[in-house]
Design a protein around this motif. Structure first.
Motif, PDB file in Angstrom:
ATOM      1  N   LYS A  62       0.809  -1.211   0.000  1.00  0.00           N
ATOM      2  CA  LYS A  62       0.000   0.000   0.000  1.00  0.00           C
ATOM      3  C   LYS A  62       0.848   1.268   0.000  1.00  0.00           C
ATOM      4  CE  LYS A  62      -3.862  -2.199   2.338  1.00  0.00           C
ATOM      5  NZ  LYS A  62      -4.742  -2.199   3.498  1.00  0.00           N
ATOM      6  N   ASP A  63       2.157   1.126   0.201  1.00  0.00           N
ATOM      7  CA  ASP A  63       3.066   2.271   0.273  1.00  0.00           C
ATOM      8  C   ASP A  63       3.622   2.564  -1.118  1.00  0.00           C
ATOM      9  OD1 ASP A  63       4.976   4.177   0.764  1.00  0.00           O
ATOM     10  OD2 ASP A  63       6.239   2.893   2.022  1.00  0.00           O
ATOM     11  N   PHE A  64       3.074   3.591  -1.764  1.00  0.00           N
ATOM     12  CA  PHE A  64       3.524   3.942  -3.109  1.00  0.00           C
ATOM     13  C   PHE A  64       4.957   4.464  -3.121  1.00  0.00           C
ATOM     14  CE2 PHE A  64      -0.941   3.611  -3.885  1.00  0.00           C
ATOM     15  CZ  PHE A  64      -1.062   3.300  -5.236  1.00  0.00           C
ATOM     16  N   GLY A  65       5.480   4.855  -1.978  1.00  0.00           N
ATOM     17  CA  GLY A  65       6.847   5.347  -1.892  1.00  0.00           C
ATOM     18  C   GLY A  65       7.881   4.246  -1.758  1.00  0.00           C
ATOM     19  N   LYS A  66       7.435   3.000  -1.601  1.00  0.00           N
ATOM     20  CA  LYS A  66       8.363   1.880  -1.413  1.00  0.00           C
ATOM     21  C   LYS A  66       9.240   1.696  -2.649  1.00  0.00           C
ATOM     22  CE  LYS A  66       8.809  -2.799   0.151  1.00  0.00           C
ATOM     23  NZ  LYS A  66       8.130  -4.026   0.524  1.00  0.00           N
ATOM     24  N   LYS A  67      10.517   1.490  -2.407  1.00  0.00           N
ATOM     25  CA  LYS A  67      11.468   1.289  -3.499  1.00  0.00           C
ATOM     26  C   LYS A  67      11.335  -0.119  -4.081  1.00  0.00           C
ATOM     27  CE  LYS A  67      13.275   5.342  -3.078  1.00  0.00           C
ATOM     28  NZ  LYS A  67      13.020   6.375  -4.045  1.00  0.00           N
ATOM     29  N   ILE A  68      11.604  -0.210  -5.364  1.00  0.00           N
ATOM     30  CA  ILE A  68      11.555  -1.484  -6.082  1.00  0.00           C
ATOM     31  C   ILE A  68      12.965  -2.028  -6.164  1.00  0.00           C
ATOM     32  CG2 ILE A  68      10.958  -2.557  -8.279  1.00  0.00           C
ATOM     33  CD1 ILE A  68       8.986  -0.196  -8.692  1.00  0.00           C
ATOM     34  N   LYS A  69      13.092  -3.352  -6.012  1.00  0.00           N
ATOM     35  CA  LYS A  69      14.403  -4.000  -6.051  1.00  0.00           C
ATOM     36  C   LYS A  69      14.554  -4.826  -7.322  1.00  0.00           C
ATOM     37  CE  LYS A  69      14.529  -4.422  -1.034  1.00  0.00           C
ATOM     38  NZ  LYS A  69      13.147  -4.316  -0.635  1.00  0.00           N
ATOM     39  N   ASP A  70      15.796  -5.078  -7.696  1.00  0.00           N
ATOM     40  CA  ASP A  70      16.100  -5.883  -8.873  1.00  0.00           C
ATOM     41  C   ASP A  70      15.400  -7.242  -8.770  1.00  0.00           C
ATOM     42  OD1 ASP A  70      17.421  -6.329 -11.357  1.00  0.00           O
ATOM     43  OD2 ASP A  70      18.911  -7.556 -10.321  1.00  0.00           O
ATOM     44  N   GLY A  71      14.742  -7.637  -9.838  1.00  0.00           N
ATOM     45  CA  GLY A  71      14.069  -8.934  -9.889  1.00  0.00           C
ATOM     46  C   GLY A  71      12.666  -8.943  -9.318  1.00  0.00           C
ATOM     47  N   ASP A  72      12.192  -7.813  -8.786  1.00  0.00           N
ATOM     48  CA  ASP A  72      10.840  -7.769  -8.227  1.00  0.00           C
ATOM     49  C   ASP A  72       9.798  -8.055  -9.296  1.00  0.00           C
ATOM     50  OD1 ASP A  72      11.598  -7.210  -5.643  1.00  0.00           O
ATOM     51  OD2 ASP A  72      10.863  -5.138  -5.634  1.00  0.00           O
ATOM     52  N   ARG A  73       8.689  -8.636  -8.838  1.00  0.00           N
ATOM     53  CA  ARG A  73       7.509  -8.826  -9.680  1.00  0.00           C
ATOM     54  C   ARG A  73       6.410  -7.950  -9.076  1.00  0.00           C
ATOM     55  NH1 ARG A  73       6.930 -14.782  -8.481  1.00  0.00           N
ATOM     56  NH2 ARG A  73       7.166 -13.620  -6.618  1.00  0.00           N
ATOM     57  N   ILE A  74       5.959  -7.010  -9.874  1.00  0.00           N
ATOM     58  CA  ILE A  74       4.934  -6.077  -9.427  1.00  0.00           C
ATOM     59  C   ILE A  74       3.662  -6.359 -10.224  1.00  0.00           C
ATOM     60  CG2 ILE A  74       4.322  -3.653  -9.074  1.00  0.00           C
ATOM     61  CD1 ILE A  74       6.897  -4.387  -7.618  1.00  0.00           C
ATOM     62  N   ALA A  75       2.557  -6.572  -9.520  1.00  0.00           N
ATOM     63  CA  ALA A  75       1.275  -6.855 -10.173  1.00  0.00           C
ATOM     64  C   ALA A  75       0.270  -5.775  -9.802  1.00  0.00           C
ATOM     65  CB  ALA A  75       0.764  -8.221  -9.748  1.00  0.00           C
ATOM     66  N   PHE A  76      -0.533  -5.389 -10.779  1.00  0.00           N
ATOM     67  CA  PHE A  76      -1.572  -4.385 -10.588  1.00  0.00           C
ATOM     68  C   PHE A  76      -2.932  -5.017 -10.888  1.00  0.00           C
ATOM     69  CE2 PHE A  76       2.231  -1.993 -11.521  1.00  0.00           C
ATOM     70  CZ  PHE A  76       2.161  -0.916 -10.661  1.00  0.00           C
ATOM     71  N   PHE A  77      -3.849  -4.874  -9.944  1.00  0.00           N
ATOM     72  CA  PHE A  77      -5.203  -5.397 -10.076  1.00  0.00           C
ATOM     73  C   PHE A  77      -6.199  -4.249  -9.946  1.00  0.00           C
ATOM     74  CE2 PHE A  77      -2.640  -8.769  -8.315  1.00  0.00           C
ATOM     75  CZ  PHE A  77      -3.086  -9.922  -8.945  1.00  0.00           C
ATOM     76  N   PRO A  78      -7.237  -4.235 -10.778  1.00  0.00           N
ATOM     77  CA  PRO A  78      -8.291  -3.249 -10.552  1.00  0.00           C
ATOM     78  C   PRO A  78      -9.086  -3.645  -9.318  1.00  0.00           C
ATOM     79  CG  PRO A  78      -8.938  -4.744 -12.296  1.00  0.00           C
ATOM     80  CD  PRO A  78      -7.517  -5.114 -11.904  1.00  0.00           C
ATOM     81  N   PRO A  79      -9.887  -2.735  -8.791  1.00  0.00           N
ATOM     82  CA  PRO A  79     -10.700  -3.111  -7.626  1.00  0.00           C
ATOM     83  C   PRO A  79     -11.643  -4.247  -7.994  1.00  0.00           C
ATOM     84  CG  PRO A  79     -11.414  -1.015  -8.529  1.00  0.00           C
ATOM     85  CD  PRO A  79     -10.153  -1.388  -9.248  1.00  0.00           C
TER      86      PRO A  79
END
Length: 83
Positions: A62-79
């Motif tokens: 929930k923290d949009f300020g969180k840094k992303i790390k190498d190799g991360d998988r980020i998923a976006f879901f609609p409500p």
């Protein structure tokens, strides 16, 4: 000066339309090492921050300020709606 990292981004449901159809909602990005989730949202495009559900490596974030790390998988879901 920070280098570049590689991440995988997955878009689900109607958000998949933001990537080319042949990608099936999955795309790799090379981004600066100090990138945040907020900056990634700006890079991807028109995602409503107030309703989107974000998962970082399988965990809700929930923290949009969180840094992303190498190799991360980020998923976006609609409500999710129901009835």
């Amino acid at each position: 000066m920070a280098g570049k990292i590689k991440i995988e981004v997955r878009l689900f449901a109607n958000l998949r339309e933001m990537f080319p159809q042949e990608s099936r909602g999955v795309k790799e990005f090379q981004i600066p090492a100090d990138f945040s989730i907020d900056q990634l949202v700006d890079l991807i495009g028109d995602i409503d921050r107030s309703t989107v559900i974000i998962m970082q490596n399988g965990r809700r974030e929930k923290d949009f300020g969180k840094k992303i790390k190498d190799g991360d998988r980020i998923a976006f879901f609609p409500p999710v709606g129901g009835g």
